[in-house]
Write an enzyme that holds these catalytic residues in place. Structure first.
Site, mmCIF file in Angstrom:
data_model
loop_
_atom_site.group_PDB
_atom_site.id
_atom_site.type_symbol
_atom_site.label_atom_id
_atom_site.label_comp_id
_atom_site.label_asym_id
_atom_site.label_seq_id
_atom_site.Cartn_x
_atom_site.Cartn_y
_atom_site.Cartn_z
ATOM 1 N N SER A 74 -29.051 -28.034 1.766
ATOM 2 C CA SER A 74 -30.381 -27.370 1.688
ATOM 3 C C SER A 74 -30.982 -27.253 0.497
ATOM 4 O O SER A 74 -32.286 -26.795 0.585
ATOM 5 C CB SER A 74 -30.204 -25.985 2.407
ATOM 6 O OG SER A 74 -29.859 -25.841 3.683
ATOM 7 N N LYS A 77 -34.435 -29.055 0.542
ATOM 8 C CA LYS A 77 -35.480 -28.504 1.106
ATOM 9 C C LYS A 77 -36.660 -28.150 0.246
ATOM 10 O O LYS A 77 -37.710 -28.057 0.362
ATOM 11 C CB LYS A 77 -35.098 -27.574 1.980
ATOM 12 C CG LYS A 77 -34.120 -27.656 3.149
ATOM 13 C CD LYS A 77 -33.732 -26.415 3.835
ATOM 14 C CE LYS A 77 -32.730 -26.604 4.904
ATOM 15 N NZ LYS A 77 -32.276 -25.325 5.524
ATOM 16 N N TYR A 202 -34.921 -35.537 8.326
ATOM 17 C CA TYR A 202 -33.953 -34.258 7.749
ATOM 18 C C TYR A 202 -32.641 -34.466 7.525
ATOM 19 O O TYR A 202 -32.185 -34.123 6.302
ATOM 20 C CB TYR A 202 -34.251 -32.974 8.821
ATOM 21 C CG TYR A 202 -33.540 -31.941 8.675
ATOM 22 C CD1 TYR A 202 -34.197 -30.933 7.642
ATOM 23 C CD2 TYR A 202 -32.378 -31.437 9.433
ATOM 24 C CE1 TYR A 202 -33.438 -29.716 7.460
ATOM 25 C CE2 TYR A 202 -31.860 -30.554 8.955
ATOM 26 C CZ TYR A 202 -32.256 -29.461 8.180
ATOM 27 O OH TYR A 202 -31.473 -28.434 7.915
ATOM 28 N N TYR A 254 -30.339 -17.891 1.211
ATOM 29 C CA TYR A 254 -30.399 -17.540 2.592
ATOM 30 C C TYR A 254 -30.610 -16.061 2.599
ATOM 31 O O TYR A 254 -31.596 -15.601 2.015
ATOM 32 C CB TYR A 254 -29.041 -17.989 3.185
ATOM 33 C CG TYR A 254 -28.648 -19.427 3.123
ATOM 34 C CD1 TYR A 254 -29.710 -20.271 3.617
ATOM 35 C CD2 TYR A 254 -27.274 -19.742 2.581
ATOM 36 C CE1 TYR A 254 -29.013 -21.588 3.248
ATOM 37 C CE2 TYR A 254 -27.130 -21.165 2.380
ATOM 38 C CZ TYR A 254 -27.883 -22.151 2.819
ATOM 39 O OH TYR A 254 -27.728 -23.581 2.827
ATOM 40 N N VAL A 272 -24.903 -25.584 1.812
ATOM 41 C CA VAL A 272 -23.652 -25.528 2.380
ATOM 42 C C VAL A 272 -22.360 -26.359 1.872
ATOM 43 O O VAL A 272 -21.302 -26.192 2.211
ATOM 44 C CB VAL A 272 -23.422 -25.496 4.025
ATOM 45 C CG1 VAL A 272 -24.350 -24.243 4.553
ATOM 46 C CG2 VAL A 272 -24.149 -26.837 4.539
#
Length: 318
Positions: A74, A77, A202, A254, A272
């Site tokens: 992530s 992103k 992705y 998060y 993660v």
């Protein structure tokens, strides 16, 4: 005293103090769990903890297992958001994704149906990042993924960055929830293009393999508003970096982002795999790896180490 002199003195001091702080944080890793829902990630060493900190002159300090390779997950992103903004501009991007934290887990699709107009709340949750992947310019998934990789290479100053094909394959084979989100977004008119192709982009950008030094250099560009201070090259418009850093504060950890803002007070993004990218604006880029995760999906020992650094060195923006 110049800012460079300040950071040089602080880094010299850190060389003495950082190993002790790292060992204290590392002991917490037994209370966390390595991510296993992507099977390939479960192979990471639970006890590992490493950090790399770099300043504008290229001076750096490292400690622990900073040579460990891991996938960005992530963390990527943040940078696909920047690329999508550069490709499309703000209006086109934020017609498709919102600007608010969700309070839900990163892979929840609950509010896509409950809250109108049905767009993802922000670009850093999975649903939002999938939409962002669809906005990267290119004739197909191969070109889009390659443009993304080249962008990551330019930000990190590392032309050797590559996709981890084993993680990419593992992620692709176990991504039923992400596929569900993508098809829902497609049906809702939010996601354009072929769902399989969008998800392929992705999965690939999540699987870019890096080390702490790569994350730190990418974070340094953000710390200096889009310009790499080591080369002097402007890589991202300042306005888009401002947007990305704001999302990092509000959504980057998060649904523990508020707690992290209070305890650490720095823009950050976790993944993660146990990676955390953070920065001290105008001073440092920081990359960290600690695969054992807390229940919110963040590195348990990594968060503790950043709390220690922020409090001992008064780094909080607040």
């Amino acid at each position: 005293m110049s800012n460079y002199a300040n950071t040089k003195d602080e880094l010299d001091s850190l060389k003495e103090r950082l190993p002790k702080w790292l060992e204290a944080s590392k002991s917490l890793s037994t209370g966390g769990k390595v991510a296993s829902y992507i099977p390939e990630l479960s192979k990471a060493p639970q006890q590992a903890l490493g950090i790399h900190i770099i300043d504008a002159s290229g001076d750096s300090v490292s400690a622990g297992d900073c040579g460990l390779s891991f996938t960005m997950q992530s963390i990527s992103k943040v940078f696909t958001l920047l690329l999508a903004l550069m490709d499309n501009g703000e209006k086109a991007v934020f017609d498709k994704v919102g600007m608010e934290p969700t309070g839900d887990s990163f892979n929840s699709m609950l509010k896509l149906e409950l809250v109108q107009p049905g767009i993802p709340f922000n670009p850093l949750i999975n649903a939002g990042a999938i939409v962002i992947s669809s906005l990267i310019a290119g004739s197909g998934p191969d070109e889009k993924a390659e443009r993304t990789l080249q962008f990551f290479r330019s930000l990190s100053g590392n032309e050797r960055l590559q996709f981890d094909l084993a993680v990419y394959q593992s992620e692709s084979e176990t991504a039923d929830l992400n596929r569900s989100m993508a098809y829902f977004l497609k049906d809702n008119g939010v996601l354009e293009g072929n769902v399989h192709d969008v998800l392929d982009v992705y999965f690939r950008h999540c699987s870019v393999q890096a080390q702490c030094a790569d994350l730190a250099r990418m974070a340094l560009v953000l710390a200096y508003d889009g310009t790499d201070p080591i080369t002097g090259v402007n890589l991202v418009p300042r306005r888009y970096v401002q947007i990305a850093k704001t999302f990092m504060v509000t959504c980057g950890m998060y649904n523990a982002s508020g707690e992290f803002a209070i305890e650490v007070g720095l823009p950050a993004k976790s993944g993660v795999s146990g990676g955390i990218l953070t920065l001290v604006p105008g001073r440092y880029g920081i990359g960290l790896i600690g695969p054992a995760l807390n229940p919110k999906g963040n590195s348990i020992s990594g968060v503790h180490l950043l709390e220690t650094l922020s409090k001992e060195l008064d780094w909080s923006l607040f």
